[in-house]
Design a protein around this motif. Sequence first.
Motif, PDB file in Angstrom:
ATOM      1  N   THR B 227       0.829  -1.249  -0.013  1.00  0.00           N
ATOM      2  CA  THR B 227       0.025   0.002   0.066  1.00  0.00           C
ATOM      3  C   THR B 227       0.897   1.233  -0.106  1.00  0.00           C
ATOM      4  N   ILE B 228       0.448   2.087  -0.878  1.00  0.00           N
ATOM      5  CA  ILE B 228       1.218   3.484  -1.013  1.00  0.00           C
ATOM      6  C   ILE B 228       0.241   4.623  -0.823  1.00  0.00           C
ATOM      7  N   ALA B 229       0.859   5.672   0.283  1.00  0.00           N
ATOM      8  CA  ALA B 229       0.269   7.110   0.334  1.00  0.00           C
ATOM      9  C   ALA B 229       1.120   7.891  -0.449  1.00  0.00           C
ATOM     10  N   ALA B 230       0.619   8.994  -1.385  1.00  0.00           N
ATOM     11  CA  ALA B 230       1.375   9.705  -1.926  1.00  0.00           C
ATOM     12  C   ALA B 230       0.492  11.162  -2.055  1.00  0.00           C
ATOM     13  N   PHE B 231       1.355  12.318  -1.284  1.00  0.00           N
ATOM     14  CA  PHE B 231       0.940  13.306  -0.994  1.00  0.00           C
ATOM     15  C   PHE B 231       1.393  14.314  -2.369  1.00  0.00           C
ATOM     16  N   PHE B 232       0.502  14.826  -2.817  1.00  0.00           N
ATOM     17  CA  PHE B 232       0.801  15.959  -4.075  1.00  0.00           C
ATOM     18  C   PHE B 232       0.494  17.411  -3.645  1.00  0.00           C
ATOM     19  N   GLU B 233       1.134  18.424  -3.999  1.00  0.00           N
ATOM     20  CA  GLU B 233       0.837  19.860  -3.825  1.00  0.00           C
ATOM     21  C   GLU B 233      -0.448  20.149  -4.703  1.00  0.00           C
ATOM     22  N   GLU B 234      -0.355  19.490  -5.936  1.00  0.00           N
ATOM     23  CA  GLU B 234      -1.308  19.765  -6.956  1.00  0.00           C
ATOM     24  C   GLU B 234      -2.093  18.660  -7.369  1.00  0.00           C
ATOM     25  N   THR B 236      -3.501  18.246 -10.031  1.00  0.00           N
ATOM     26  CA  THR B 236      -3.361  18.097 -11.213  1.00  0.00           C
ATOM     27  C   THR B 236      -2.083  17.148 -11.426  1.00  0.00           C
ATOM     28  N   THR B 237      -1.312  17.212 -10.435  1.00  0.00           N
ATOM     29  CA  THR B 237       0.097  16.132 -10.651  1.00  0.00           C
ATOM     30  C   THR B 237      -0.434  14.815 -10.088  1.00  0.00           C
ATOM     31  N   ALA B 238      -1.513  14.862  -8.997  1.00  0.00           N
ATOM     32  CA  ALA B 238      -1.823  13.672  -8.592  1.00  0.00           C
ATOM     33  C   ALA B 238      -2.721  12.838  -9.722  1.00  0.00           C
ATOM     34  N   ALA B 239      -3.472  13.330 -10.338  1.00  0.00           N
ATOM     35  CA  ALA B 239      -4.237  13.087 -11.620  1.00  0.00           C
ATOM     36  C   ALA B 239      -3.072  12.474 -12.617  1.00  0.00           C
ATOM     37  N   GLN B 240      -2.129  13.140 -12.945  1.00  0.00           N
ATOM     38  CA  GLN B 240      -1.166  12.742 -13.952  1.00  0.00           C
ATOM     39  C   GLN B 240      -0.247  11.645 -13.183  1.00  0.00           C
ATOM     40  N   GLY B 241      -0.235  11.437 -12.053  1.00  0.00           N
ATOM     41  CA  GLY B 241       0.268  10.276 -11.401  1.00  0.00           C
ATOM     42  C   GLY B 241      -0.398   8.992 -11.954  1.00  0.00           C
ATOM     43  N   VAL B 242      -1.757   9.111 -11.770  1.00  0.00           N
ATOM     44  CA  VAL B 242      -2.575   8.018 -12.064  1.00  0.00           C
ATOM     45  C   VAL B 242      -2.353   7.725 -13.616  1.00  0.00           C
ATOM     46  N   LEU B 243      -2.336   8.694 -14.584  1.00  0.00           N
ATOM     47  CA  LEU B 243      -2.126   8.400 -15.693  1.00  0.00           C
ATOM     48  C   LEU B 243      -0.687   7.737 -16.132  1.00  0.00           C
ATOM     49  N   GLU B 244       0.389   8.291 -15.258  1.00  0.00           N
ATOM     50  CA  GLU B 244       1.889   7.650 -15.621  1.00  0.00           C
ATOM     51  C   GLU B 244       1.761   6.417 -15.202  1.00  0.00           C
ATOM     52  N   GLY B 276      -1.392  18.641   6.256  1.00  0.00           N
ATOM     53  CA  GLY B 276      -0.024  19.455   6.291  1.00  0.00           C
ATOM     54  C   GLY B 276       0.798  18.749   5.271  1.00  0.00           C
ATOM     55  N   ARG B 277       0.678  17.786   4.610  1.00  0.00           N
ATOM     56  CA  ARG B 277       1.594  17.089   4.065  1.00  0.00           C
ATOM     57  C   ARG B 277       1.172  17.289   2.377  1.00  0.00           C
ATOM     58  N   GLY B 278       0.145  17.735   2.142  1.00  0.00           N
ATOM     59  CA  GLY B 278      -0.078  18.208   0.786  1.00  0.00           C
ATOM     60  C   GLY B 278      -1.395  18.417   0.483  1.00  0.00           C
ATOM     61  N   ARG B 303       7.283   9.717  -7.109  1.00  0.00           N
ATOM     62  CA  ARG B 303       8.363  10.538  -6.656  1.00  0.00           C
ATOM     63  C   ARG B 303       8.864  11.425  -7.590  1.00  0.00           C
ATOM     64  N   GLY B 304       8.924  10.878  -8.968  1.00  0.00           N
ATOM     65  CA  GLY B 304       9.520  11.548  -9.937  1.00  0.00           C
ATOM     66  C   GLY B 304       8.567  12.902 -10.218  1.00  0.00           C
ATOM     67  N   LEU B 305       7.346  12.807  -9.821  1.00  0.00           N
ATOM     68  CA  LEU B 305       6.383  13.990 -10.031  1.00  0.00           C
ATOM     69  C   LEU B 305       6.136  14.864  -8.748  1.00  0.00           C
ATOM     70  N   GLY B 306       7.419  14.597  -8.073  1.00  0.00           N
ATOM     71  CA  GLY B 306       7.630  15.170  -6.802  1.00  0.00           C
ATOM     72  C   GLY B 306       6.640  15.162  -5.492  1.00  0.00           C
ATOM     73  N   ALA B 307       5.827  13.886  -5.589  1.00  0.00           N
ATOM     74  CA  ALA B 307       5.125  13.573  -4.474  1.00  0.00           C
ATOM     75  C   ALA B 307       5.828  13.220  -3.355  1.00  0.00           C
ATOM     76  N   LEU B 308       5.246  13.304  -2.300  1.00  0.00           N
ATOM     77  CA  LEU B 308       5.731  12.845  -0.846  1.00  0.00           C
ATOM     78  C   LEU B 308       5.052  11.221  -0.962  1.00  0.00           C
ATOM     79  N   VAL B 309       5.961  10.229  -0.967  1.00  0.00           N
ATOM     80  CA  VAL B 309       5.448   9.089  -0.913  1.00  0.00           C
ATOM     81  C   VAL B 309       6.070   8.097   0.160  1.00  0.00           C
ATOM     82  N   SER B 310       5.065   7.469   0.684  1.00  0.00           N
ATOM     83  CA  SER B 310       5.302   6.636   1.711  1.00  0.00           C
ATOM     84  C   SER B 310       6.250   5.701   1.578  1.00  0.00           C
TER      85      SER B 310
END
Lengths: 495, 495
Positions: B227-234, B236-244, B276-278, B303-310
């Motif tokens: 299981t992975i938790a990934a925090f994004f500032e945006e 848009t980037t999170a949705a991009q993560g799903v596609l990547e 507080g994390r994203g 991580r390549g998209l800048g996310a804070l990843v567990s």
Amino acid sequence: MTASDPDIPMILRGAFASHALSTDPAELDAHSVDKGPLEHWQVHRPRAVVFPESTQDVQKLVRLSAEHGFALITRGAGTSVSGGANTTEGSVVLNLARMNRILAMRPEDEVAVVEPGVINADLNAAAAEHGLMYAPDPASYRISTIGGNVATNAGGLRCAKYGVTRDSVLALDVVLADGTLIHTGQATFKGVAGYDLTSLFVGSEGTLGIVVGVTVRLRHLSEHTETIAAFFEELTTAAQGVLEIGKARVQPAITELLDHNTMLALDEAQGSDLAGRGNTLLLIQTDGHGAAIEAEIIREVLRGLGALVSDPGSTESERLIELRRHARGDGVVTEVRVGEDVAVPRSKLVDYIRAIEGLAQEHQVQLKVVAHAGDGNLHPTFSVPSAELSPGTAPETTANDDAASAARPEGTSVTVDPAADDPAASAMLRLNAALDGSVRLALEMGGTISGEHGIGTYKLRWLDWEQSEEVIAVQRRIKDVFDPEHRLNPGRAIL
Amino acid sequence: MTASDPDIPMILRGAFASHALSTDPAELDAHSVDKGPLEHWQVHRPRAVVFPESTQDVQKLVRLSAEHGFALITRGAGTSVSGGANTTEGSVVLNLARMNRILAMRPEDEVAVVEPGVINADLNAAAAEHGLMYAPDPASYRISTIGGNVATNAGGLRCAKYGVTRDSVLALDVVLADGTLIHTGQATFKGVAGYDLTSLFVGSEGTLGIVVGVTVRLRHLSEHTETIAAFFEELTTAAQGVLEIGKARVQPAITELLDHNTMLALDEAQGSDLAGRGNTLLLIQTDGHGAAIEAEIIREVLRGLGALVSDPGSTESERLIELRRHARGDGVVTEVRVGEDVAVPRSKLVDYIRAIEGLAQEHQVQLKVVAHAGDGNLHPTFSVPSAELSPGTAPETTANDDAASAARPEGTSVTVDPAADDPAASAMLRLNAALDGSVRLALEMGGTISGEHGIGTYKLRWLDWEQSEEVIAVQRRIKDVFDPEHRLNPGRAIL
């Protein structure tokens, strides 16, 4: 020509450009049958063949059919092995092969929209450019169309893992019997608005409407595959291997079982040495990022059962899978054969194969069995040597998923003379007795008369062995909702 | 009581044992509604509730319904959030909860046969003993029944990888409107004999027949999950993560997206520190033998998209998934809310969320969004603080997949007073304007009005936004084939 018998070709010539229409006898004959067996079938030359290039063309033709009361036999590549595309008397063929555009490829949504005439392999080639695949892979995938795959709910090798055609179809554009165009389903993976008309059309063999657009779900094309060939002394152990793989919680992409006679035939045709290594062969392919791990688990499980198992990277295994993928897999042409397509719960594989071996012996016919063992879908082929059938009377009888075909002129009805002193007729009677018995046995074991080929015209005689009167009645009422005049692919799919 | 108005409770008491029947007002009221919103609905107390214990009981009740012309509202646990189990005037409730036996568990075939009242979680517990699972996992899985799941074609978290309910249903036993029992489909993974009546019944919300038996396909229960938790500032980037992740050809078992307001609500309810994390959180789970490899690919991509990843083995991620799995996932009760269940092509996730954020602003309502991002199915929840609604007039309005429920006495119709000077009514109007707008937007982006909750009674008003007149007409004709007198779950699912 009377008022009640309008000149349909003339009417069609008035409505369609000459390149979109054919009344050439050779073309008509080529469109009169598909690749199914022709026993129990009276071949009829259609009145015309129309090649629509647009949905509007299809609607125009359907409206003419409504106005003038002629039946439409819709087909794509005509690769049905169940007589699903055979023409009926006075019918017009609607050949969708020219509607073959990929209308949209949306890799981010993992969705494509295609016209029905797109060849399965062409869609896969286009999807592969984006790392995607269209999963349903009938053995005819290099020549059959998505429209035909939809009509028959085609299966293939990868179904246990990736599902059948229905599981990859999200939405449809369908021309109804009155020429109305409807859109069913949705472009998303999930959607529960109203009745599932999409699934109703899939597998209905063109009897409810004419599919002119297909929205399909694509899946990831694996960059990693591992192929395993495992030879067993005993069929029983091979079937046990299939179940043990399941217990190890591995879902292979492909699990094919070949019996000894199939191995012998392959050896003869390919110069290989399969039969010398065992009596039953399992061909297994894993894919996805866990492919290597899964393959190692499988090799260990099968070696534990005493199988002779190929090493990682075996090129022979790859070659055997390709051979199996493209055809029946033996290339033998010196027999007259009838093949089948039953499915049984997969724990019954051994019981079923043993039982049909008994049938083959009883009826003095040869038997070869290949099976999509992962989903219990078997293709037994019963045969007699061609020599038993005197030339000229020997009907060419193929019901396998290969591409052999023959156009037959109008009026060529293939019937079997039941005279017991005619060796050819006797051979055909034995073949068909074995075939009927094999279908009956599948039902007795909780299976179905057709796993993936469809009912068409050829299997109608077995349908009420599987379906109750009440189900048959419900299906007729549904047919009447969509096509009350029975103008769309009449005489197939349902009783 | 006149001849034209027979005493239905008396007739039922003559036919069923007292323990199988209730006319207790509290029981009737508890059966008059489900967990859907009650706006646009007039609550009716049913005449009786019958609890069949066998198919024969169901057939007997259906025949009485035919004889005396009363409607049957069939339900299981009543967890519909679309009003699919709300009763109509003069109806009798058929509660299938007591038909809750697992009739067969056949691990080697990866198949089980169950009665409709079996709880989803109970089937999963039984399957787990054999290393198997029943894949469809609506958030209500601990309380909802397989029959209800079949009626609504229920989805859940694992659908992008394992499919929806329809993809796990192989065969059905169905009592038709005249009391006839039919069997549809087959017990094998493949089967193409006749029309796909099974898929037609799945998702038809009990309007075509009463499902009394379900043959389901089981799948391997993974021994490995990551299981992975990934925090994004945006966002848009999170949705991009799903596609990547898709481009990396990884199909996670679960891909959930939580927006910032959902994270804030979770923090408040759970004392966590997510917000507080994203600004956007992706919760992803991989399974199968390749789970670790796939998780590593996903972590690298995100991580390549800048996310804070567990990190691997993060217990917080596991806990968050469980929280999301069991409920809406925030536990907030200080709001009046309306939730939705649209689906859009997943490349439109960002556009869609941005657009409904605009709607929320325009209509001055709060918005939280959770999404099954892997399949584009979103559950936006629009809300206003409870304080805005004066006590007593505030309708409880829940349309989310949680388990909140309230039985309402007969005659309690929840209506909205459109008086603009009534703050409560104004708040409800704003909520509903946002809701309607969000549904319209989903359709404009190529989506659907319901990804997995069903139409029920609540979403009927949107159905012709999605379906054409012609599709609506076809559905009506199909309804008439099965239930010409409209006695089975009338007034829902279709227009």
